[in-house]
Scaffold this motif. Structure first.
Motif, PDB file in Angstrom:
ATOM      1  N   TYR A 102       0.973  -1.328  -0.058  1.00 57.67           N
ATOM      2  CA  TYR A 102       0.071   0.141   0.031  1.00 57.67           C
ATOM      3  C   TYR A 102       0.925   1.232  -0.220  1.00 57.67           C
ATOM      4  O   TYR A 102       1.820   1.413   0.841  1.00 57.67           O
ATOM      5  N   ARG A 103       0.760   2.081  -0.945  1.00 57.17           N
ATOM      6  CA  ARG A 103       1.487   3.160  -1.160  1.00 57.17           C
ATOM      7  C   ARG A 103       1.043   4.531  -0.752  1.00 57.17           C
ATOM      8  O   ARG A 103      -0.211   4.827  -1.006  1.00 57.17           O
ATOM      9  N   GLY A 104       1.556   5.192   0.271  1.00 55.26           N
ATOM     10  CA  GLY A 104       0.922   6.556   0.821  1.00 55.26           C
ATOM     11  C   GLY A 104       1.572   6.990   1.891  1.00 55.26           C
ATOM     12  O   GLY A 104       2.990   6.427   1.991  1.00 55.26           O
ATOM     13  N   ASP A 105       1.069   8.133   2.765  1.00 55.89           N
ATOM     14  CA  ASP A 105       2.127   8.730   3.601  1.00 55.89           C
ATOM     15  C   ASP A 105       1.840   7.791   5.127  1.00 55.89           C
ATOM     16  O   ASP A 105       0.721   7.915   5.625  1.00 55.89           O
ATOM     17  N   ILE A 106       2.932   7.361   5.485  1.00 56.73           N
ATOM     18  CA  ILE A 106       2.757   6.272   6.572  1.00 56.73           C
ATOM     19  C   ILE A 106       3.184   6.999   8.010  1.00 56.73           C
ATOM     20  O   ILE A 106       4.189   7.476   8.085  1.00 56.73           O
ATOM     21  N   LEU A 107       2.441   6.724   8.780  1.00 55.15           N
ATOM     22  CA  LEU A 107       2.319   7.386  10.248  1.00 55.15           C
ATOM     23  C   LEU A 107       2.075   6.299  11.140  1.00 55.15           C
ATOM     24  O   LEU A 107       1.082   5.811  11.258  1.00 55.15           O
ATOM     25  N   ASP A 108       3.184   6.146  12.147  1.00 61.63           N
ATOM     26  CA  ASP A 108       2.717   5.285  13.346  1.00 61.63           C
ATOM     27  C   ASP A 108       3.744   5.592  14.576  1.00 61.63           C
ATOM     28  O   ASP A 108       4.460   6.413  14.085  1.00 61.63           O
ATOM     29  N   LEU A 109       3.447   5.104  15.672  1.00 60.57           N
ATOM     30  CA  LEU A 109       4.316   5.532  16.575  1.00 60.57           C
ATOM     31  C   LEU A 109       5.089   4.281  17.025  1.00 60.57           C
ATOM     32  O   LEU A 109       4.636   3.428  17.188  1.00 60.57           O
ATOM     33  N   ARG A 110       6.247   4.216  17.194  1.00 68.58           N
ATOM     34  CA  ARG A 110       7.211   3.165  17.506  1.00 68.58           C
ATOM     35  C   ARG A 110       7.441   2.983  19.071  1.00 68.58           C
ATOM     36  O   ARG A 110       7.971   2.148  19.482  1.00 68.58           O
ATOM     37  N   GLY A 111       6.829   4.106  19.874  1.00 69.82           N
ATOM     38  CA  GLY A 111       7.116   3.869  21.082  1.00 69.82           C
ATOM     39  C   GLY A 111       6.082   5.059  21.939  1.00 69.82           C
ATOM     40  O   GLY A 111       5.130   5.556  21.108  1.00 69.82           O
ATOM     41  N   ASP A 112       6.410   5.606  23.236  1.00 72.72           N
ATOM     42  CA  ASP A 112       5.573   6.285  24.059  1.00 72.72           C
ATOM     43  C   ASP A 112       6.013   7.680  23.487  1.00 72.72           C
ATOM     44  O   ASP A 112       7.233   8.020  24.244  1.00 72.72           O
ATOM     45  N   PRO A 113       5.381   8.592  22.895  1.00 73.92           N
ATOM     46  CA  PRO A 113       6.055  10.073  22.745  1.00 73.92           C
ATOM     47  C   PRO A 113       6.131  10.770  24.191  1.00 73.92           C
ATOM     48  O   PRO A 113       6.875  11.632  24.042  1.00 73.92           O
ATOM     49  N   ALA A 114       5.431  10.485  25.025  1.00 74.85           N
ATOM     50  CA  ALA A 114       5.553  11.049  26.205  1.00 74.85           C
ATOM     51  C   ALA A 114       6.878  10.638  27.021  1.00 74.85           C
ATOM     52  O   ALA A 114       7.506  11.499  27.825  1.00 74.85           O
ATOM     53  N   VAL A 115       7.642   9.765  26.567  1.00 81.30           N
ATOM     54  CA  VAL A 115       8.727   9.266  27.026  1.00 81.30           C
ATOM     55  C   VAL A 115       9.684   9.450  25.955  1.00 81.30           C
ATOM     56  O   VAL A 115      10.861  10.161  26.195  1.00 81.30           O
ATOM     57  N   SER A 116       9.686   9.288  24.700  1.00 79.80           N
ATOM     58  CA  SER A 116      10.743   9.551  23.824  1.00 79.80           C
ATOM     59  C   SER A 116      10.506  10.569  22.968  1.00 79.80           C
ATOM     60  O   SER A 116      11.498  10.733  21.996  1.00 79.80           O
TER      61      SER A 116
END
Ligand code: GUN
Ligand code: ZN
Length: 445
Positions: free
Chosen positions: A10-24
């Protein structure tokens, strides 16, 4: 032997979180513009940059100019309450009596419960939610119906028969022992089947006797991996009532603690009217909170203090709590969460908001090893979203000077109109008014 699973890119703008942004912080954010999301059968097989093309074995799906996000996870939502969403004029206790209990009583009719359960799952998906922790009613047929739909779709769904043995209409009142027997039977039937999980579901302290809460605690200890969901300290009149019903308990939360209901698979909705000892007890037990901002605003319940809750070490997910909440769209929940925090001088950035409806929500359900993100091997539950669904959205998103500004504006303005495609366990689910066109069993009227 070669793996016969279909290969889809699937081609597109891929966005996810690889950890907790409150921490990293920003390091937790993975954004791959114009990248490739690889899906092998039901699972994520990888993420490729724009300049690394998948080989010809991969069937290509061109979603250029769209966002590819993990499916949203709603950790607190009521299936029967689609019938009473947007009901005028009352706070929690009156709202339950006047609107909610009559709607839930109608689930005594198994045909109605089945139709309603299917409509509910269809609506969840049509709003981009691919996993949920759900309150049905006290009726077994409704629980069966929800899990049946989830199994048909290979969808991750956590639910369980609602328990209430007092202070509710006769039509909804349990016999404490029969309720326990039903829970055991339903756990044995559904927990771990497909992607289903069972949650013991005492509605709240006011509608369960101490004996019923104790029985839930015993079941929670007896059945490995089973969850618990309930409501906690949502509304001031409710808190006063619970104090009067359980005069020996130190606090509302202590009622649940004494029954053994706190733990790493327990999700408490609301948790607004707590003190520091309550938050410490939640944290020590590994319990999580389902912050339900739309509901809290709509019923005038109060402002959830995320900063203090998180500082105490309690995981927080954002939930819709429909039908007290007024939208199944988790983007709307996140936008409301921002406003509730703003009223308290707190801020919710786009990354923490996204985390609380994807990976962080999966964490509260103990499913984050394979849900809520695009790590290789995770379930391929994902949605395709248009960056804009109207001229104003397009105007605002295009003006953004940073990725955060763009995603924050999108989160705040977008809704189900932006949703272009939904995939559950690697399979695209047909949406639209007649929903699930590919499966007539799901085409509830
Ligand atoms: N407390 C007990 N039951 C309910 C419910 O159905 N919705 C909400 N928001 N709070 C509750
Ligand atoms: Zn609720």
């Amino acid at each position: 032997m070669t793996d016969p699973s279909p290969l889809d890119a699937y081609r597109g703008d891929i966005l996810d979180l690889r950890g907790d942004p409150a921490v990293s912080g920003d390091a937790a954010v993975r954004f791959v513009p114009d990248g490739w999301l690889l899906v092998r059968g039901q699972r994520i097989a990888g993420v490729l940059d724009a300049d690394a093309e998948p080989d010809p074995r991969w069937r290509r799906h061109d979603w250029r100019g769209h966002l590819l996000l993990p499916g949203f996870i709603d950790t607190h939502v009521h299936a029967p309450q689609l019938d009473v969403i947007a009901s005028y004029g009352t706070e929690l206790l009156d709202w339950l009596q006047r609107h909610t209990f009559p709607a839930e009583a109608r689930w005594a009719d198994p045909a109605h419960a089945r139709r309603s359960a299917r409509r509910f799952v269809r609506e969840l998906l049509a709003h981009g939610t691919t996993c949920a922790m759900v309150f049905p009613t006290v009726h077994r047929a409704g629980v069966d119906a929800l899990f049946e739909v989830a199994c048909e779709l290979d969808m991750a769904l956590i639910s369980g028969r609602v328990l209430m043995d007092r202070h509710c209409p006769d039509a909804l009142r349990d016999d404490t022992d029969a309720a326990e027997r039903d829970s055991v039977e339903l756990i044995e039937r559904w927990h771990g089947r497909g992607r289903c999980g069972y949650a013991l579901t005492p509605r709240f302290a006011a509608t369960s006797s101490a004996a019923q809460l104790q029985s839930c605690g015993a079941l929670l200890r007896a059945f490995e991996g089973v969850h618990l969901q309930t409501h906690l300290a949502e509304n001031r009149a409710e808190v006063d009532w619970v104090r009067a019903l359980f005069p020996d308990a130190r606090s509302y939360l202590d009622v649940y603690a004494r029954a053994g209901l706190l733990g790493p698979r327990s999700v408490f909705a609301h948790a607004i009217w707590l003190d520091a000892d309550d938050r410490a007890a939640l944290a020590a037990s590994g319990s999580a909170v389902a912050f339900s901002p739309s509901s809290n605003l709509f019923l005038g319940s109060g402002l959830f203090d995320w900063a203090q809750t998180a500082a105490a070490g309690v995981p927080v997910a954002i939930a819709s709590d429909v039908g007290a909440g007024t939208s199944l769209c988790q983007l709307r929940s996140a936008a409301d969460a921002y406003k509730v925090l703003a009223l308290q001088g707190q801020r919710l950035d786009a990354w923490r908001a996204l985390h609380a409806i994807t990976r962080g929500a999966a964490r509260t359900l103990r499913r984050d090893a394979e849900l809520g993100h695009f790590e290789t091997g995770a379930w391929a539950d994902f949605c395709v979203w248009a960056w804009s669904a109207d001229a104003l959205q397009r105007h605002r998103v295009e003006l953004a000077r940073s990725l955060h500004e763009r995603v924050f504006a999108w989160l705040t303005l977008a809704d189900a109109r932006n949703l272009a495609a939904v995939h559950v366990a690697g399979r695209r689910v047909p949406l639209g008014a007649d929903g699930f066109a590919g499966s007539d069993a799901l085409g509830a009227p």
